[in-house]
Design a protein around this motif. Structure first.
Motif, short mmCIF file in Angstrom:
data_model
loop_
_atom_site.label_atom_id
_atom_site.label_comp_id
_atom_site.label_asym_id
_atom_site.label_seq_id
_atom_site.Cartn_x
_atom_site.Cartn_y
_atom_site.Cartn_z
N LEU A 32 4.26 -13.54 14.80
CA LEU A 32 3.38 -13.63 13.55
C LEU A 32 2.67 -14.85 13.41
O LEU A 32 1.80 -14.96 13.14
CB LEU A 32 4.29 -13.24 12.19
N PHE A 62 -3.80 -7.09 1.68
CA PHE A 62 -3.45 -6.28 2.96
C PHE A 62 -3.44 -4.86 2.71
O PHE A 62 -2.73 -4.04 3.32
CB PHE A 62 -2.30 -6.83 3.67
N THR A 125 -5.77 -8.87 11.01
CA THR A 125 -5.22 -7.54 10.50
C THR A 125 -5.49 -6.74 11.39
O THR A 125 -5.83 -5.29 10.83
CB THR A 125 -5.68 -7.62 8.78
N THR B 251 8.23 3.53 10.09
CA THR B 251 7.94 2.63 9.29
C THR B 251 6.72 1.91 9.78
O THR B 251 6.14 1.05 8.87
CB THR B 251 9.11 1.41 9.21
N HIS B 254 3.22 1.34 8.17
CA HIS B 254 2.89 0.41 7.17
C HIS B 254 2.55 -0.93 7.74
O HIS B 254 2.24 -1.84 7.37
CB HIS B 254 3.81 0.36 6.22
N TYR B 255 2.62 -1.09 9.36
CA TYR B 255 2.42 -2.37 9.95
C TYR B 255 1.32 -2.46 10.74
O TYR B 255 1.03 -3.04 11.63
CB TYR B 255 3.79 -2.32 10.77
N TYR B 256 0.31 -1.24 10.17
CA TYR B 256 -0.98 -1.43 10.99
C TYR B 256 -1.87 -2.69 10.65
O TYR B 256 -2.37 -3.04 11.55
CB TYR B 256 -1.81 -0.24 10.58
N TRP B 257 -1.96 -2.89 9.30
CA TRP B 257 -3.08 -3.87 8.85
C TRP B 257 -2.53 -5.23 8.16
O TRP B 257 -3.30 -5.66 7.51
CB TRP B 257 -4.02 -3.25 8.03
N ILE B 258 -1.28 -5.37 8.18
CA ILE B 258 -0.75 -6.40 7.34
C ILE B 258 -0.47 -7.70 8.17
O ILE B 258 -0.08 -8.80 7.75
CB ILE B 258 0.52 -6.27 6.58
N THR B 260 0.58 -7.66 11.57
CA THR B 260 1.63 -7.45 12.62
C THR B 260 0.84 -7.11 13.90
O THR B 260 -0.28 -6.34 13.77
CB THR B 260 2.63 -6.58 12.18
N TRP B 264 2.08 -1.61 16.75
CA TRP B 264 2.58 -0.78 15.70
C TRP B 264 1.76 0.39 15.39
O TRP B 264 1.96 1.44 14.85
CB TRP B 264 2.83 -1.64 14.37
#
Ligand code: HEM
Ligand code: HEM
Ligand code: FE2
Lengths: 229, 457
Positions: A32, A62, A125, B251, B254-258, B260, B264
């Motif tokens: 990250l 986001f 993102t 899960t 929900h980790y496509y665009w944050i 991460t 994912w």
């Protein structure tokens, strides 16, 4: 299969998938920091203010949160800081139509919030939010843009202003501005907005070249009610 | 129908609190819907109203699960609860905590500056969707849940009847309790904040809660039509197994665009697309088992049980899969499409689940053999039809938003205020229809078994 066998399959299978999930989580945590700028004191203070005022109760960030108000991920990239600061402290003073209430955000908190939003705007993102494909496509085809239109686009004026239904709603609409203002007013206003509109939240564009200012003004003057094209 | 053990009556305390919170949830939901049209419509701002709406929802469902679980554990263990006074204490402690938290939200809504920092955390509102409750309340809630789990576990240990249903039910509840913990730490990075936040939200509704739903489905099929334990328990293991095999890695949607990593997109896309399969199995299970039996012991209970299975699949499964692939989600992420799915999924999977459990167990608790089912059916249809229309309306709003804002590049506010206005108006109107359904249900809840049964089933 006996009930016992299915039960074991359920238990061990679930554990198996959970272990994979933990391994991926571990890997993600290690990656990250490279995908986002450093988190300074100001950025963290801004995040704390974000939570304090429960901003997520109206906005997404986001893409997660509530859908009552615009997404904040890339706001700092699109809107000028001066504008953001004034708006955060008193939304309706900047835009009487704004739905956002005056929450009592202090000048210092506004600075921190902007630092936080600048941070989120630089997070990788995976390309979200995507560029609107139809708008991009429309820009490519069709007729050549005038010099003023190009400047208008490159400065990002449409982040706040709207022309013919395209653009932001946070600043006054410009669709018919050419019918309301003259050349002197427009050029002067670009150089120093608050001299023309008291307490204006628009940043000054005095540092533009004379030609750019003229091009922009020419463009604004074409924006009139039907009759003149 | 009568209860076998006196302490099963404790379920009623929990049900009553749940039913009242349901009413509050829907009332504030309508206020929220009107604020889409007039933002300044109410003394409290939209964010506070929305917080009340979704917290009331989560809390009443959890409280409903607790009541239902006390009932099931005692029934399956064939004994009284380990400690009735502890259950009562745990109930009242929960009521007091929740009431205080709600007052805190309202104060914070009126005076945002009152939301001060205490020991590094917020006093009144943590400012994180669904888990807005401040840290001190988190701690109290965890203690309450631990006392509840202790009471259940000790009850099972009294007779050591580890039936499959209780094993899975309690396992799901332990998983639920554990998954509350990742929401209780502060992360300086908004990316990490959302990463752990989804552990709570996603692993609850698409993990722990679906396990509970699977176990209760088996229980309800046994109680309403006398289905064979051997059979329903096998179905249950297959269902909950598939829920976790797909849902844990799911899960990732929900980790496509944050912020991460990109892998994912693959993990989330593949596994979450499989999530509807166990939900479809639940529908098949409900129908097959029902067809195999002739003697329906509780018509209303069965009706709600089957409806629960169907709408769980439609709301979570169908309305989930339409936007779960990254290629689609890229455009719909964070739009009204999400709200449409959120409403139908919560309604189908969990509102109907708790209502079904109430109709399956309440007649026995109130000691009646038969009751007049007409209000139960009326409220079902008022609620279900209104909810379907709310969801269709909001799906429409989401499609317009996705097209105009995301594809054409129009401004968010312009789309919301101009093009979607009629959708907001219709949602508010259907919301009133839903409220009527809830009203009928509340009346039925309080009257059931307390008036002479007229219609013979
Ligand atoms: C009963 C089970 C489920 C419930 C209660 C539920 C509820 C919700 C809610 C409330 C949200 C919005 C979260 C927020 O406020 O940000 C959400 C998001 C989402 N759900 Fe579900 N869901 C369920 C099952 C599923 C399933 C089975 C799938 C996939 C097949 C799915 C796919 C999604 C996706 C892709 C999103 C993200 C939407 C976005 O990008 O904005 N859900 N869900
Ligand atoms: C009278 C009926 C209802 C109305 C008018 C209503 C209205 C609303 C509104 C306006 C929002 C805010 C959406 C946004 O941020 O854009 C909302 C959020 C939410 N509501 Fe409702 N609601 C109603 C009933 C329900 C019911 C019965 C449930 C549960 C089954 C529910 C679950 C949720 C959830 C989970 C959210 C937050 C996540 C999301 O927006 O998807 N609501 N509701
Ligand atoms: Fe999910």
């Amino acid at each position: 299969m006996s009930n016992k066998a299915v039960k074991n399959l359920f238990i061990y299978g679930s554990l198996f998938f959970f272990v994979i999930f933990l391994a991926l989580t571990f890997d993600t945590m290690g990656k990250l920091d490279k995908r986002a700028p450093e988190i300074t004191e100001d950025v963290n203070a801004g995040k704390m203010a974000w939570h304090k005022y429960d901003c997520i109760g109206c906005h997404t960030i986001f893409g997660n949160g509530s859908y009552f108000a615009p997404d904040m991920t890339k706001t700092a990239e699109k809107k000028p800081k001066e504008y953001l600061k004034k708006f955060l402290m008193d939304p309706k003073a900047v835009n009487p139509q704004a739905s956002m209430p005056k929450l009592g955000i202090s000048s210092e908190e506004a600075d921190k919030l902007i630092a936080f939003l600048e941070w989120t705007s630089k997070v990788d993102t995976n390309g979200w939010p995507p560029k609107p494909i139809l708008a991009t496509a429309a820009g490519v085809g069709g007729k050549e843009l005038t010099a003023g239109q190009k400047t208008y686009q490159s400065l990002g004026c449409s982040a706040c202003h709207m022309i013919n239904g395209i653009g932001g709603t946070t600043a006054p609409e410009l669709t018919y501005v050419g019918g309301k203002r003259d050349r002197a007013w427009l050029t002067g206003h670009f150089k120093n907005p608050s001299a023309y509109v008291p307490n204006s939240a628009m940043p000054a564009y005095g540092n533009l070249k004379e030609k750019e200012l003229n091009d922009l003004t020419d463009y604004m003057l074409t924006l009139k009610q039907e009759g003149k094209k | 129908m009568t209860i076998k053990h006196e302490s099963q009556k404790i379920a009623q305390h929990f049900y009553t609190f749940a039913v009242l919170l349901f009413l509050v949830q829907v009332l504030v939901g309508i206020i929220a819907a009107v604020q889409f049209i007039w933002p300044d419509f109410f003394i409290l701002n939209f964010n506070t109203i929305r917080t009340l709406h979704i917290n009331a929802l989560v809390v009443w469902l959890l409280v409903g699960f607790m009541g239902a679980t006390y009932y099931v554990v005692s029934e399956e263990s064939e004994t009284e609860l380990w400690s009735l006074p502890l259950a009562k204490f745990q109930f009242w402690a929960t009521v007091v905590t929740i009431t205080t938290v709600v007052l805190g939200y309202i104060i914070m809504g009126l005076y945002p500056q009152a939301n001060i920092l205490v020991f590094g955390t917020r006093l009144l509102n943590e400012g994180r969707e669904y888990i807005e409750a401040p840290r001190w309340a988190d701690v109290l809630i965890v203690i309450s849940v631990l006392l509840f789990l202790l009471n259940c576990a000790m009850t099972v240990l009294k007779t050591k009847k580890w039936t499959g249903i209780q094993g899975v039910l309690l396992g799901g509840l332990v998983f639920l309790a554990l998954m509350y913990l990742p929401g209780m730490m502060y992360a300086k990075s908004m990316v990490k904040d959302q990463f752990w936040w989804w552990w709570v939200v996603h692993l609850w509704v698409e993990g722990a809660w679906e396990i509970i739903a699977g176990a209760l489905l088996a229980f309800m099929l046994m109680k309403t039509i006398g289905a064979k334990r051997e059979v329903v328990e096998k179905w249950m293991y297959v269902e909950v197994g598939l829920v976790l095999f797909t849902g844990i890695l799911g899960t990732g949607h929900h980790y496509y665009w944050i912020g991460t990593p990109e892998y994912w997109l693959w993990v989330g896309g593949i596994f979450s697309s499989l999530e509807p399969i166990p939900l479809l199995l639940m529908v098949w299970n409900a129908f097959r088992t029902t067809r195999e039996t002739r003697n329906v012991e509780n018509k209303v209970g069965l009706y709600y049980t089957v409806a629960n299975a169907i709408f769980n699949f439609v709301g979570a499964g169908l309305w989930g899969i339409i936007h779960t692939l990254p290629q689609v989600n890229k455009w719909t992420h964070g739009t009204q499409i999400t709200t449409a799915h959120g409403h139908l999924a919560f309604y189908g999977a969990y509102v109907l689940l708790v209502m079904a459990m109430i109709y399956v167990t309440l007649p026995a608790i109130r000691g009646v053999k038969e009751f007049n089912p007409s209000r139960a059916f009326q409220s079902f249809w008022w609620m279900t039809i209104s909810m379907v229309f709310i969801v269709l309306t909001i799906t429409g709003a989401g499609m317009v938003q996705t097209y105009m804002e995301r594809l054409m590049g129009l401004d968010y506010v312009a789309v919301k205020a101009n093009y979607n206005l009629w959708f907001w108006i219709f949602r508010a109107i259907f919301g009133v229809g839903f409220l009527i359904g809830v009203g009928i249900f509340v009346v039925d809840y309080f009257k059931l078994g307390k008036e002479p049964a007229t219609a013979r089933a």
